[in-house]
Design a protein around this motif. Structure first.
Motif, PDB file in Angstrom:
ATOM      1  N   ASP A  78      28.624  46.847 -60.308  1.00  0.00           N
ATOM      2  CA  ASP A  78      28.158  45.607 -60.947  1.00  0.00           C
ATOM      3  C   ASP A  78      27.222  44.894 -60.169  1.00  0.00           C
ATOM      4  O   ASP A  78      27.621  44.343 -58.949  1.00  0.00           O
ATOM      5  N   LYS A 128      26.114  41.941 -60.791  1.00  0.00           N
ATOM      6  CA  LYS A 128      26.155  40.527 -60.879  1.00  0.00           C
ATOM      7  C   LYS A 128      24.907  39.586 -60.816  1.00  0.00           C
ATOM      8  O   LYS A 128      24.619  38.858 -60.080  1.00  0.00           O
ATOM      9  N   THR A 151      22.015  37.315 -61.937  1.00  0.00           N
ATOM     10  CA  THR A 151      21.850  35.986 -62.284  1.00  0.00           C
ATOM     11  C   THR A 151      20.363  35.776 -63.165  1.00  0.00           C
ATOM     12  O   THR A 151      19.429  36.633 -62.837  1.00  0.00           O
ATOM     13  N   PRO A 189      20.399  33.002 -69.936  1.00  0.00           N
ATOM     14  CA  PRO A 189      21.741  33.939 -70.351  1.00  0.00           C
ATOM     15  C   PRO A 189      21.626  33.927 -71.927  1.00  0.00           C
ATOM     16  O   PRO A 189      21.443  33.037 -72.432  1.00  0.00           O
ATOM     17  N   ASP A 207      27.154  38.636 -74.591  1.00  0.00           N
ATOM     18  CA  ASP A 207      27.589  39.905 -73.796  1.00  0.00           C
ATOM     19  C   ASP A 207      27.014  40.215 -72.641  1.00  0.00           C
ATOM     20  O   ASP A 207      26.746  41.228 -72.234  1.00  0.00           O
ATOM     21  N   GLY A 208      26.732  39.140 -71.690  1.00  0.00           N
ATOM     22  CA  GLY A 208      26.255  39.503 -70.239  1.00  0.00           C
ATOM     23  C   GLY A 208      24.769  39.718 -70.202  1.00  0.00           C
ATOM     24  O   GLY A 208      24.545  40.109 -69.116  1.00  0.00           O
ATOM     25  N   THR A 251      15.982  41.881 -72.966  1.00  0.00           N
ATOM     26  CA  THR A 251      17.408  41.515 -72.272  1.00  0.00           C
ATOM     27  C   THR A 251      17.623  42.474 -71.195  1.00  0.00           C
ATOM     28  O   THR A 251      17.172  43.584 -71.163  1.00  0.00           O
ATOM     29  N   ASP A 306      20.869  43.731 -68.811  1.00  0.00           N
ATOM     30  CA  ASP A 306      22.275  43.439 -68.788  1.00  0.00           C
ATOM     31  C   ASP A 306      22.883  43.226 -67.397  1.00  0.00           C
ATOM     32  O   ASP A 306      22.065  43.941 -66.420  1.00  0.00           O
ATOM     33  N   ALA A 307      23.339  41.948 -67.101  1.00  0.00           N
ATOM     34  CA  ALA A 307      23.528  41.169 -65.873  1.00  0.00           C
ATOM     35  C   ALA A 307      24.372  42.271 -64.932  1.00  0.00           C
ATOM     36  O   ALA A 307      24.528  42.145 -63.890  1.00  0.00           O
ATOM     37  N   ARG A 308      25.310  43.139 -65.584  1.00  0.00           N
ATOM     38  CA  ARG A 308      26.021  44.052 -64.779  1.00  0.00           C
ATOM     39  C   ARG A 308      25.615  45.517 -64.479  1.00  0.00           C
ATOM     40  O   ARG A 308      25.452  45.799 -63.312  1.00  0.00           O
TER      41      ARG A 308
END
Length: 86
Positions: A21, A23, A25, A52, A55-56, A74, A76-78
């Motif tokens: 992950d 994480k 920002t 943001p 869906d993350g 986009t 994905d932040a994870r």
């Protein structure tokens, strides 16, 4: 040829282990997208509209110096997976 080159690139960055992950920002995503442009020698386009989303995912656009949007993405932040959305 290409396999040897790919293995060398992996060895060059072997000190950095990808986290499950990340994480990320919005400021992280902006830095990554700007670094991608720089990595490919593009010193004129800008990363804009970083925000943001659902869906993350974190949305961003790539624009010309005049502000015309070239493409939207986009990340994905994870996972840091990038998807082109427009």
């Amino acid at each position: 040829g290409w396999q040897r080159d790919g293995m060398q690139r992996l060895r060059n960055f072997a000190l950095v282990y990808p986290q499950a992950d990340r994480k990320l920002t919005p400021p992280d995503v902006q830095k990554i997208a700007e670094a991608f442009l720089m990595w490919h020698g593009n010193h004129t386009w800008k990363v804009v509209e970083v925000a943001p989303g659902a869906d993350g995912a974190i949305g961003f656009a790539v624009a010309t110096p005049e502000g015309s949007v070239v493409a939207r993405f986009t990340m994905d932040a994870r996972t840091a997976r990038v998807t082109r959305t427009g």
